[in-house]
Structure formats: C-alpha cells, structure tokens
Write a protein that holds these residues in place. Structure first.
Motif, PDB file in Angstrom:
ATOM      1  N   TYR A  42       0.709  -1.333  -0.090  1.00 25.07           N
ATOM      2  CA  TYR A  42      -0.086  -0.004   0.036  1.00 25.07           C
ATOM      3  C   TYR A  42       0.817   1.270   0.041  1.00 25.07           C
ATOM      4  O   TYR A  42       0.364   2.316  -0.331  1.00 25.07           O
ATOM      5  CB  TYR A  42      -1.071   0.081   0.998  1.00 25.07           C
ATOM      6  N   THR A  43       2.128   1.068   0.377  1.00 25.41           N
ATOM      7  CA  THR A  43       2.837   2.343   0.301  1.00 25.41           C
ATOM      8  C   THR A  43       3.040   2.827  -1.066  1.00 25.41           C
ATOM      9  O   THR A  43       3.535   4.166  -1.429  1.00 25.41           O
ATOM     10  CB  THR A  43       4.424   2.177   0.931  1.00 25.41           C
ATOM     11  N   ARG A  44       2.914   2.005  -2.207  1.00 21.49           N
ATOM     12  CA  ARG A  44       2.779   2.401  -3.463  1.00 21.49           C
ATOM     13  C   ARG A  44       1.855   3.463  -3.704  1.00 21.49           C
ATOM     14  O   ARG A  44       2.117   4.224  -4.857  1.00 21.49           O
ATOM     15  CB  ARG A  44       2.522   1.094  -4.433  1.00 21.49           C
ATOM     16  N   PHE A  45       0.939   3.376  -3.303  1.00 23.42           N
ATOM     17  CA  PHE A  45      -0.283   4.324  -2.989  1.00 23.42           C
ATOM     18  C   PHE A  45      -0.136   5.521  -1.985  1.00 23.42           C
ATOM     19  O   PHE A  45      -1.067   6.301  -1.875  1.00 23.42           O
ATOM     20  CB  PHE A  45      -1.435   3.683  -3.101  1.00 23.42           C
ATOM     21  N   GLY A 254       5.269  11.469   0.940  1.00 29.67           N
ATOM     22  CA  GLY A 254       6.022  10.268   1.676  1.00 29.67           C
ATOM     23  C   GLY A 254       5.501  10.066   2.928  1.00 29.67           C
ATOM     24  O   GLY A 254       4.555  10.694   3.705  1.00 29.67           O
ATOM     25  N   PHE A 255       6.035   9.137   3.999  1.00 28.93           N
ATOM     26  CA  PHE A 255       5.633   8.855   5.036  1.00 28.93           C
ATOM     27  C   PHE A 255       5.486  10.074   6.219  1.00 28.93           C
ATOM     28  O   PHE A 255       4.899  10.439   6.895  1.00 28.93           O
ATOM     29  CB  PHE A 255       6.379   7.774   5.641  1.00 28.93           C
ATOM     30  N   ALA A 256       6.736  10.857   6.257  1.00 26.07           N
ATOM     31  CA  ALA A 256       7.077  11.966   7.058  1.00 26.07           C
ATOM     32  C   ALA A 256       6.003  13.248   6.618  1.00 26.07           C
ATOM     33  O   ALA A 256       5.278  13.517   7.778  1.00 26.07           O
ATOM     34  CB  ALA A 256       8.586  12.386   6.974  1.00 26.07           C
ATOM     35  N   THR A 257       5.974  13.363   5.611  1.00 27.83           N
ATOM     36  CA  THR A 257       5.030  14.540   5.085  1.00 27.83           C
ATOM     37  C   THR A 257       3.620  14.098   5.317  1.00 27.83           C
ATOM     38  O   THR A 257       2.720  14.922   5.919  1.00 27.83           O
ATOM     39  CB  THR A 257       5.112  15.005   3.616  1.00 27.83           C
ATOM     40  N   THR A 258       3.127  12.967   5.075  1.00 24.39           N
ATOM     41  CA  THR A 258       1.615  12.533   5.414  1.00 24.39           C
ATOM     42  C   THR A 258       1.478  12.411   6.726  1.00 24.39           C
ATOM     43  O   THR A 258       0.415  13.002   7.476  1.00 24.39           O
ATOM     44  CB  THR A 258       1.597  11.131   4.804  1.00 24.39           C
ATOM     45  N   ALA A 259       2.309  11.898   7.766  1.00 21.39           N
ATOM     46  CA  ALA A 259       2.346  12.301   9.177  1.00 21.39           C
ATOM     47  C   ALA A 259       2.051  13.394   9.715  1.00 21.39           C
ATOM     48  O   ALA A 259       1.195  13.881  10.494  1.00 21.39           O
ATOM     49  CB  ALA A 259       3.444  11.508   9.890  1.00 21.39           C
TER      50      ALA A 259
END
Length: 289
Positions: A42-45, A254-259
């Motif tokens: 799911y990280t591809r999305f 990315g992960f950090a921006t989403t968080a």
C-alpha cells in the motif's frame, strides 16, 4: 482478486479506482488496516503506517495494596449495548484515532469477538454497570468506564496471577491518566509499511487545516513570528496568520509528510518542530474487525 486474475495488475486498478471514488465523495484521508501478507504494497499508493500502537504494561506486584471490593465482571449481552456504546464514546472520543461505531457494528463485534476468543465483558460496581472491557488472556484491547470512576480497582480485578497486564490504550485515555501511583511502563511501535495505515486524499484541505491548527496553537502558546521547514513542508507564522506549502516532489506524499499533515507523531527522529508537533495516533484493535 479471483485466483485466475491474480498477477495481471487488477489489484492496482481496483486500488486506483477506489481511492479516486473516495476523493470524489469528499473524503480527506483513507484509513486502511493491512494484512501482514501485503506489507509494502500500500505504500505504492502513498498510504503509510502511522499508528503508534501504544501499550501500557502494569506489574502485578504494584497492585498488592489495592482492593477490588464491589467490582464484578460478566459477559456482555445485547441489552448492554446502549451503555457500552455511551462509555466507548465518552472514553475514546478525544483520543486521536477514535472511530465512531453504529449499533449494527457493535452487534457484529459481539459475534466477531467470540470467534477471536476475545471476551467482551461489562464492568459492574455494587451491581451497577459502569463500563466494559475487551480482553484476551492478559491483554486488554479496549477499556471504557463512565466518567469519574477510578479504574484501578477494576484493573486489580482483571490482573493475571503473575507477570504483567498489558493494555492497548492511547496515552490520552482516561485510564492511563489514573495510573500515577502504579508501577507501569508505556511502549510505542512504528511500522511504516503496513499495519494500521493512512493515506491523504485531499492534500490541499489538510494543508489548510494544518495552517489553521498552527495559527490556533501559536496564538494560545504566545509564539512570536516563526518560520521552519520540516518533513517536506514549509511552515510560516507571522504572528497573525499561518501558511503551509509543500516543498520538494509535490506529486508524492512520503511517510513523514503524510504524518505531519495528519498530525501523527513518529518515533523516527526527534519531533523538533515548534509550529506543528504531532501526537500519537492509535486505532483500537476492535476497529480492525
């Protein structure tokens, strides 16, 4: 995906369609509970594991002096649902990760929990229902009480004979706030590629909400004009208004921006931002069902 269609890209097509439909319906984020077999998929999305999986561990020895007199637990039934639902809302409503449940979902949960051998019990004090608990062996998955009831005698009543009691409770949970005199520890976990995941569907709306949050918090904290760049975001507070803009690759979250946009606190790296600190995000195990 039916077996004969696997490996043909159908799952990717379905994900793209599902996410687009969610956007058209006006949703800001997508929440996904992923199976271990689909780690990294799911990280591809741009969907990332943001849950902190807070766990509170209590040593049995720390409650030797506590009495559980008057406390009794019994298996919950359908007639208890109204009060259980009220306790759930009043206890978890202010926790980051709270998901509202309908009566039909609670009925489904009673059935599902029995299949998973998780006991859903009502908590009685002097034969009056004051809350409920969902647990399996020495692990408490959910714990809710009417306001102003001390949880410590209830904890004493459910303690294992030895070892420790583990409670999957967010740090802002009312029970956690009442453990000051006990021997307990709190643990966190981070798994960016699976588990309890979130993806951003409406980036501009979340950017606007983050700017509003910065403005509100900066005013209440008395923060003067300040500018910083953190996790792919440019944050500016001029003392009156706040602005947020994405920097770098604006086509990818990315992960950090989403968080940061969602407001979730990450274990990775120190949360050194002054304008947009996050807080631990936790989804209940019962919502996974």
């Amino acid at each position: 995906i039916a077996e004969e269609y696997r490996g043909s890209g159908k799952s990717h097509e379905l994900m793209v369609i599902a996410l687009e439909q969610a956007r058209l319906l006006g949703y800001e984020v997508t929440i996904l509970f992923a199976r271990r077999a689909l780690d990294y998929y799911y990280t591809r999305f741009n969907i990332w594991g943001l849950s902190s999986y807070n766990r509170v561990s209590i040593a049995v020895t720390s409650l030797k002096h506590i009495s559980s007199a008057g406390v009794r637990l019994r298996i919950a039934n359908n007639e208890d649902l109204l009060l259980i639902r009220q306790c759930h809302k009043s206890t978890y409503h202010d926790c980051f990760g709270y998901i509202e449940r309908s009566d039909s979902f609670w009925l489904f949960l009673i059935h599902k929990l029995s299949q998973q051998k998780i006991e859903l019990k009502t908590i009685l004090y002097n034969e009056q229902i004051i809350g409920y608990i969902a647990m399996k062996e020495n692990v408490v998955h959910e714990f809710a009480l009417k306001l102003n009831f001390n949880p410590v005698p209830v904890i004493k009543a459910i303690l294992p004979k030895e070892g420790e009691l583990i409670m999957e409770l967010p740090e802002h949970h009312n029970v956690v706030k009442n453990l000051a005199l006990l021997d307990y520890s709190v643990s966190y976990r981070q798994c960016v590629y699976g588990g309890h995941m979130i993806g951003v569907l409406d980036k501009q709306r979340l950017i606007s909400k983050l700017a509003e949050r910065i403005k509100r918090d900066a005013k209440s904290s008395g923060i003067g004009p300040y500018h910083e760049r953190v996790d792919g975001l440019d944050l500016d507070w001029d003392g009156q208004n706040a602005s947020v803009r994405q920097i770098g690759n604006i086509d990818k979250l990315g992960f950090a921006t989403t968080a940061r946009l969602v407001g979730a606190q990450c274990i990775t790296g120190a949360d050194s931002t002054r304008l947009a600190p996050g807080k631990p995000l936790n989804f209940s195990t019962l919502d996974y069902f």
